[in-house]
Design an enzyme around this catalytic site. Structure first.
Site, PDB file in Angstrom:
ATOM      1  N   CYS A 186       0.813  -1.220   0.000  1.00  0.00           N
ATOM      2  CA  CYS A 186       0.000   0.000   0.000  1.00  0.00           C
ATOM      3  C   CYS A 186       0.847   1.272   0.000  1.00  0.00           C
ATOM      4  CB  CYS A 186      -0.936  -0.011   1.185  1.00  0.00           C
ATOM      5  SG  CYS A 186      -1.849  -1.564   1.300  1.00  0.00           S
ATOM      6  N   HIS A 239      -3.065   6.604   2.575  1.00  0.00           N
ATOM      7  CA  HIS A 239      -3.579   5.364   1.994  1.00  0.00           C
ATOM      8  C   HIS A 239      -4.960   5.076   2.583  1.00  0.00           C
ATOM      9  CE1 HIS A 239      -4.242   1.248   1.138  1.00  0.00           C
ATOM     10  NE2 HIS A 239      -3.868   0.795   2.320  1.00  0.00           N
ATOM     11  N   ASN A 284     -10.097  -1.215   0.304  1.00  0.00           N
ATOM     12  CA  ASN A 284      -8.649  -0.988   0.351  1.00  0.00           C
ATOM     13  C   ASN A 284      -8.058  -1.486  -0.973  1.00  0.00           C
ATOM     14  OD1 ASN A 284      -5.876  -1.214   0.681  1.00  0.00           O
ATOM     15  ND2 ASN A 284      -5.993  -1.981   2.779  1.00  0.00           N
TER      16      ASN A 284
HETATM   17  N1  COA Z   1     -17.548 -10.091  10.190  1.00  0.00           N
HETATM   18  C1  COA Z   1     -17.973 -10.313  11.442  1.00  0.00           C
HETATM   19  N2  COA Z   1     -17.156 -10.501  12.481  1.00  0.00           N
HETATM   20  C2  COA Z   1     -15.847 -10.461  12.235  1.00  0.00           C
HETATM   21  C3  COA Z   1     -15.311 -10.263  10.950  1.00  0.00           C
HETATM   22  C4  COA Z   1     -16.233 -10.072   9.900  1.00  0.00           C
HETATM   23  N3  COA Z   1     -15.843  -9.854   8.622  1.00  0.00           N
HETATM   24  N4  COA Z   1     -13.977 -10.255  11.008  1.00  0.00           N
HETATM   25  C5  COA Z   1     -13.651 -10.476  12.302  1.00  0.00           C
HETATM   26  N5  COA Z   1     -14.784 -10.606  13.037  1.00  0.00           N
HETATM   27  C6  COA Z   1     -14.903 -10.857  14.468  1.00  0.00           C
HETATM   28  C7  COA Z   1     -13.664 -11.504  15.064  1.00  0.00           C
HETATM   29  O1  COA Z   1     -13.703 -12.901  14.875  1.00  0.00           O
HETATM   30  C8  COA Z   1     -13.789 -11.101  16.514  1.00  0.00           C
HETATM   31  O2  COA Z   1     -14.728 -11.945  17.123  1.00  0.00           O
HETATM   32  P1  COA Z   1     -14.478 -12.451  18.640  1.00  0.00           P
HETATM   33  O3  COA Z   1     -14.465 -11.200  19.477  1.00  0.00           O
HETATM   34  O4  COA Z   1     -15.634 -13.340  18.889  1.00  0.00           O
HETATM   35  O5  COA Z   1     -13.157 -13.146  18.625  1.00  0.00           O
HETATM   36  C9  COA Z   1     -14.405  -9.714  16.448  1.00  0.00           C
HETATM   37  O6  COA Z   1     -15.006  -9.605  15.135  1.00  0.00           O
HETATM   38  C10 COA Z   1     -13.391  -8.607  16.607  1.00  0.00           C
HETATM   39  O7  COA Z   1     -12.271  -8.925  15.794  1.00  0.00           O
HETATM   40  P2  COA Z   1     -11.044  -7.969  15.656  1.00  0.00           P
HETATM   41  O8  COA Z   1     -10.068  -8.561  14.714  1.00  0.00           O
HETATM   42  O9  COA Z   1     -10.585  -7.591  17.015  1.00  0.00           O
HETATM   43  O10 COA Z   1     -11.777  -6.732  14.981  1.00  0.00           O
HETATM   44  P3  COA Z   1     -11.241  -5.289  14.785  1.00  0.00           P
HETATM   45  O11 COA Z   1     -12.110  -4.325  15.460  1.00  0.00           O
HETATM   46  O12 COA Z   1      -9.744  -5.201  15.006  1.00  0.00           O
HETATM   47  O13 COA Z   1     -11.498  -5.095  13.224  1.00  0.00           O
HETATM   48  C11 COA Z   1     -10.272  -5.082  11.162  1.00  0.00           C
HETATM   49  C12 COA Z   1     -10.866  -5.939  12.278  1.00  0.00           C
HETATM   50  C13 COA Z   1      -9.559  -6.003  10.175  1.00  0.00           C
HETATM   51  C14 COA Z   1     -11.417  -4.362  10.454  1.00  0.00           C
HETATM   52  C15 COA Z   1      -9.305  -4.053  11.784  1.00  0.00           C
HETATM   53  O14 COA Z   1      -8.394  -4.683  12.625  1.00  0.00           O
HETATM   54  C16 COA Z   1      -8.549  -3.299  10.751  1.00  0.00           C
HETATM   55  O15 COA Z   1      -9.126  -2.571   9.973  1.00  0.00           O
HETATM   56  N6  COA Z   1      -7.200  -3.403  10.746  1.00  0.00           N
HETATM   57  C17 COA Z   1      -6.381  -2.737   9.776  1.00  0.00           C
HETATM   58  C18 COA Z   1      -6.455  -3.514   8.511  1.00  0.00           C
HETATM   59  C19 COA Z   1      -5.878  -2.768   7.373  1.00  0.00           C
HETATM   60  O16 COA Z   1      -6.248  -1.666   7.105  1.00  0.00           O
HETATM   61  N7  COA Z   1      -4.961  -3.433   6.681  1.00  0.00           N
HETATM   62  C20 COA Z   1      -4.325  -2.918   5.556  1.00  0.00           C
HETATM   63  C21 COA Z   1      -3.288  -1.936   5.962  1.00  0.00           C
HETATM   64  S1  COA Z   1      -2.489  -1.361   4.610  1.00  0.00           S
END
Ligand code: COA
Length: 320
Positions: free
Chosen positions: A111, A247, A277
């Protein structure tokens, strides 16, 4: 001295909403939109690859500006989803556009790729090595996402953006920075090989795998600091900028950056809501949307900063 002389973008026709994922993973529209800000993304067709999206973005660049690309002497494609590892995607673009005499190389910096590409083109042009450089950020991420992994597949989309960088009577690039924390390498990767990163055994399924929380924390903790450093390097303050284009990884990351900098969201163009993204294409897609809505215009001072897999980042401040 150099400047951006032309600009274009492209997104594939197929619109994918959040409900699409409900068919095969345990998720829902409300979760996806509230955690990421994403409403829709685009997926390339079968047989449509990063080089095809690149060509469309360059055609849009030519239509927007009347620029001639037949005499481009270097093509850089920034992608994390190349058509294949070899030949490079830039060479496919050279062939498909019928450009006669151009060096070709891909930048593989996820990215952060598009801004790294701009930095490289600036170096080429300002040193006199090349005169007319096409920098393209292009991604067909739908081909490399794991549709069984609900924590990552809902995030990504396909698209492309292109700029032409040429000599100029005045310097339009005011500062650059970049940096890497390879110690987070295992938190965002794609591998076909049974291998390890930082001693951590990795899954060689050839799809994107990430630890979303770790990447989120790294981005929110580091990118505002790097933006401030870049502005300082240019001898400016945040008030001198017309726009900041980070980004478009996730709307929550962008909002956290805005809050940390006390900078208005209205001056932070983003493409994540409409296109997800799109990795190295997300900054040009955000700029195109802003331009179309009467935002960014010629002469505006724009800070761009890409960040992601590496984990690595690259920034620049440019007079648009
Ligand atoms: N739908 C529903 N539930 C989901 C899910 C989805 N698509 N993906 C994960 N979950 C669940 C998890 O299993 C977890 O459940 P649990 O509490 O029972 O274990 C819960 O949601 C929370 O998961 P978590 O990973 O802590 O969520 P989060 O708030 O961190 O959000 C992202 C996840 C991926 C959206 C977030 O971490 C994020 O945006 N990170 C940056 C990613 C990014 O931008 N990457 C590219 C960078 S260049």
């Amino acid at each position: 001295m150099s400047r951006i002389t032309a600009f274009g973008t492209y997104v594939p026709e197929k619109i994918i909403d959040n409900h699409y994922f409900e068919q095969f993973i345990d998720t829902n529209d409300e979760w996806i939109e509230s955690r990421t800000g994403i409403k829709t993304r685009r997926f390339a067709k079968d047989g449509e690859y990063a080089s095809d999206l690149s060509v469309k973005a360059v055609e849009n660049l030519m239509a927007n500006s009347g620029a001639d690309v037949s005499d481009v002497d270097f093509i850089v494609v920034c992608t994390t989803s190349p058509d294949q590892p070899m030949p490079n995607t830039a060479s496919r673009v050279q062939y498909k556009l019928g450009i006669k005499n151009a060096g070709c190389n891909d930048i593989y910096a996820a990215c952060a790729g598009f801004v790294y590409g701009i930095q490289m083109a600036h170096g080429f042009v300002n040193s006199g090595v090349y005169k007319k450089v096409l920098v393209i950020g292009s991604e067909a991420l739908s081909k490399i996402m794991d549709l069984k992994d609900r924590t990552s597949c809902i995030l990504f989309g396909d698209g492309a953006g292109a700029v032409l960088i040429e000599p100029s009577e005045d310097e339009h690039f005011m500062a650059f920075n970049s940096g890497t924390n390879g110690d987070f390498g295992h938190d965002l990767y794609l591998s076909h090989k049974k291998n390890s990163i930082n001693g951590v055994g990795i899954n060689p399924n050839g799809k994107i795998i990430q630890n979303g929380r770790s990447v989120f924390k790294w981005a929110v903790g580091n990118i505002p600091i790097k933006i401030k450093e870049l502005v300082e390097k240019a001898g400016m303050t945040l008030d001198d900028l017309d726009y900041i284009v980070p980004h478009s990884a996730n709307l929550r990351i962008i909002e956290a950056i805005a809050k940390n900098l006390d900078y208005p969201m209205s001056k932070i163009p983003q493409s994540v809501t409409d296109f997800g993204n799109t990795s190295s294409a997300s900054i040009p897609l955000a700029i195109a949307k802003s331009v179309a809505n009467g935002g960014i215009k010629k002469g505006d001072i724009v800070l761009m900063i890409g960040f992601g897999g590496g984990l690595t980042f690259a920034g620049t401040i440019v007079k648009w």
